[in-house]
Design a protein around this motif. Structure first.
Motif, short mmCIF file in Angstrom:
data_model
loop_
_atom_site.label_atom_id
_atom_site.label_comp_id
_atom_site.label_asym_id
_atom_site.label_seq_id
_atom_site.Cartn_x
_atom_site.Cartn_y
_atom_site.Cartn_z
N ARG A 1 0.95 -1.26 -0.22
CA ARG A 1 0.14 0.02 -0.03
C ARG A 1 0.79 1.22 -0.05
O ARG A 1 0.42 2.27 -0.67
CB ARG A 1 -0.74 0.09 1.18
N SER A 2 1.94 1.18 0.69
CA SER A 2 2.87 2.30 0.89
C SER A 2 3.52 2.54 -0.72
O SER A 2 3.62 3.74 -0.98
CB SER A 2 4.05 2.19 1.71
N ARG A 3 3.97 1.47 -1.13
CA ARG A 3 4.62 1.78 -2.79
C ARG A 3 3.26 2.27 -3.63
O ARG A 3 3.64 3.04 -4.62
CB ARG A 3 5.05 0.47 -3.26
N SER A 4 2.42 1.92 -3.48
CA SER A 4 1.04 2.47 -4.15
C SER A 4 0.99 3.61 -4.11
O SER A 4 0.87 4.59 -5.05
CB SER A 4 -0.15 1.50 -4.01
N ARG A 5 0.99 4.18 -2.68
CA ARG A 5 0.78 5.52 -2.71
C ARG A 5 1.99 6.30 -3.06
O ARG A 5 1.70 7.61 -3.81
CB ARG A 5 0.62 5.69 -1.04
N ASP A 6 3.11 5.81 -2.90
CA ASP A 6 4.19 6.47 -3.41
C ASP A 6 4.20 6.69 -5.22
O ASP A 6 4.20 7.82 -5.70
CB ASP A 6 5.43 6.03 -3.17
N ARG A 7 3.69 5.57 -5.76
CA ARG A 7 3.57 6.05 -7.35
C ARG A 7 2.35 6.84 -7.61
O ARG A 7 2.43 7.79 -8.62
CB ARG A 7 3.22 4.70 -7.65
N ARG A 8 1.64 6.72 -6.87
CA ARG A 8 0.46 7.81 -7.06
C ARG A 8 0.85 9.15 -6.81
O ARG A 8 0.42 10.11 -7.55
CB ARG A 8 -0.92 7.41 -6.38
N ARG A 9 1.49 9.43 -5.83
CA ARG A 9 1.81 10.75 -5.42
C ARG A 9 2.98 11.36 -6.45
O ARG A 9 3.05 12.21 -6.95
CB ARG A 9 2.66 10.73 -4.15
N SER A 10 3.71 10.38 -7.08
CA SER A 10 4.78 10.66 -8.07
C SER A 10 4.14 11.03 -9.36
O SER A 10 4.46 12.18 -9.94
CB SER A 10 5.72 9.43 -8.49
N ARG A 11 3.00 10.26 -10.00
CA ARG A 11 2.47 10.52 -11.12
C ARG A 11 1.52 11.99 -10.79
O ARG A 11 1.59 12.77 -11.76
CB ARG A 11 1.58 9.53 -11.40
N SER A 12 1.24 12.27 -9.71
CA SER A 12 0.51 13.55 -9.81
C SER A 12 1.35 14.76 -9.59
O SER A 12 1.07 15.67 -10.17
CB SER A 12 -0.27 13.13 -8.15
N ASN A 13 2.68 14.51 -9.04
CA ASN A 13 3.73 15.62 -8.93
C ASN A 13 4.12 15.76 -10.58
O ASN A 13 4.28 17.15 -11.06
CB ASN A 13 4.83 15.06 -8.27
N ASP A 14 4.10 14.75 -11.33
CA ASP A 14 4.65 14.75 -12.78
C ASP A 14 3.51 15.63 -13.51
O ASP A 14 3.80 16.58 -14.41
CB ASP A 14 4.96 13.48 -13.33
N ARG A 15 2.44 15.19 -13.27
CA ARG A 15 1.23 15.78 -13.82
C ARG A 15 1.20 17.51 -13.32
O ARG A 15 0.81 18.24 -14.44
CB ARG A 15 -0.19 15.31 -13.67
N ARG A 16 1.39 17.89 -12.29
CA ARG A 16 1.37 19.25 -12.07
C ARG A 16 2.58 19.86 -12.61
O ARG A 16 2.13 20.98 -13.14
CB ARG A 16 1.40 19.24 -10.48
N ARG A 17 3.73 19.27 -12.85
CA ARG A 17 4.99 19.84 -13.36
C ARG A 17 4.80 20.08 -14.96
O ARG A 17 4.84 21.20 -15.55
CB ARG A 17 6.18 19.19 -13.18
N ARG A 18 3.85 19.26 -15.39
CA ARG A 18 3.63 19.18 -16.98
C ARG A 18 2.64 20.31 -17.29
O ARG A 18 2.60 21.11 -17.90
CB ARG A 18 3.28 18.01 -17.56
N ASP A 19 1.77 20.52 -16.40
CA ASP A 19 0.69 21.58 -16.62
C ASP A 19 1.23 23.00 -16.28
O ASP A 19 0.88 23.89 -17.04
CB ASP A 19 -0.45 21.34 -15.53
N LYS A 20 2.21 22.81 -15.35
CA LYS A 20 2.90 24.10 -15.00
C LYS A 20 3.70 24.63 -16.21
O LYS A 20 3.79 25.90 -16.58
CB LYS A 20 3.72 23.98 -13.65
#
Length: 286
Positions: free
Chosen positions: A260-279
């Motif tokens: 569950r921890s690794r899954s949360r980390d992956r979701r957090r990383s994808r969310s961060n990448d998405r925010r950087r691309r949008d920026k």
């Protein structure tokens, strides 16, 4: 004035001829000492009767005129002769009813002699008292059954009293009580000795059973030890199984937490990448 009966209430005992036969059969093999209980019961009954007699005497002393010693002695003589007449007359009637005619006639002759003596005693008693006082009914208490007897009672009334069931019943009870009391101390001691012997026998029997249990103890102890060892092994096995199960569940829960921890980390990383691309897109337009 005389009492013809006495109300004692209903007897609490069971009166059954079949039970009497059972008792006689049982008593032939063992002494139950019921005569001791009977003696105590009769003693209580007679004591109560004697108590009523004394109370009746006290009431008469309080209600009747006090007589001088000389007059009282003459009155007592009349009473004594009257009692003898009543007893002899009742006995004569009983013997006549049973077919002893000659004996009954002899008793009646004695009754006639007693009547003459009673008439003379009554005359002496009458002459020693005023006429008004003589007419009063002077009572006396029967020492056997506590009934009242009057100095002016006729022979028929006296015979009915002394030949009645109440008076004769008390005579029989008193005679039976005297008979039982002659051997009562010896019987009570024998009862005590028998009880002591039975108690000793019970103690010895308990001791024998205790020794038998002690002799059987090694075999039972071995069986109990084996049983306890088997139980201990089973308990140890169950304990190891439970421990293994707990460890397995703990490892499973740990893996689940890491997953569950690794899954949360992956979701957090994808969310961060998405925010950087949008920026970056936003900055490129401007």
């Amino acid at each position: 004035m005389m009492l013809a009966r006495m109300d004692l209430g209903e007897c609490p005992k069971i009166h059954d001829l079949a039970l009497r036969a059972d008792y006689e059969q049982a008593s032939s093999g063992k002494d139950y000492y019921y005569d001791i209980d009977a003696t105590e019961h009769l003693q209580t009954f007679i004591s109560d009767c004697d108590r009523r007699t004394e109370l009746a005497k006290q009431r008469l002393a309080e209600t009747q005129e006090e007589l001088s010693a000389e007059v009282a002695a003459k009155a007592n003589k009349v009473h004594e002769l009257a009692e003898q007449i009543g007893k002899q007359l009742a006995k004569a009637e009983q013997m006549g009813a049973e077919g002893f005619v000659e004996e009954s006639m002899k008793l009646m002759e004695e009754v006639e002699d007693l009547r003459k003596k009673k008439l003379a005693a009554e005359q002496e008693y009458r002459n020693s008292m005023p006429a008004s006082s003589y007419q009063q009914q002077k009572l006396r208490v029967c020492e056997v059954c506590s009934a009242y007897l009057g100095i002016h009672d006729n022979d028929r009334r006296l015979a009915d009293h002394f030949g009645g069931k109440l008076h004769l019943g008390f005579i029989k009870i008193r005679e039976k009580l005297s008979e039982l009391q002659e051997t009562m101390e010896e019987r009570r001691q024998k009862k005590k000795d028998d009880r002591d012997k039975e108690r000793e026998d019970r103690d010895i029997d308990r001791g024998d059973r205790g020794i038998s249990r002690d002799n059987d103890r090694p075999a039972r102890f071995t069986r109990r030890s084996k049983s306890r060892e088997r139980s201990r092994r089973k308990s140890k096995t169950r304990s190891r199984s439970r421990s293994h199960e707990r460890k397995r569940r703990s490892r499973s829960r740990s893996r689940d937490r890491k997953r569950r921890s690794r899954s949360r980390d992956r979701r957090r990383s994808r969310s961060n990448d998405r925010r950087r691309r949008d920026k970056d897109r936003y900055n490129g337009k401007h």
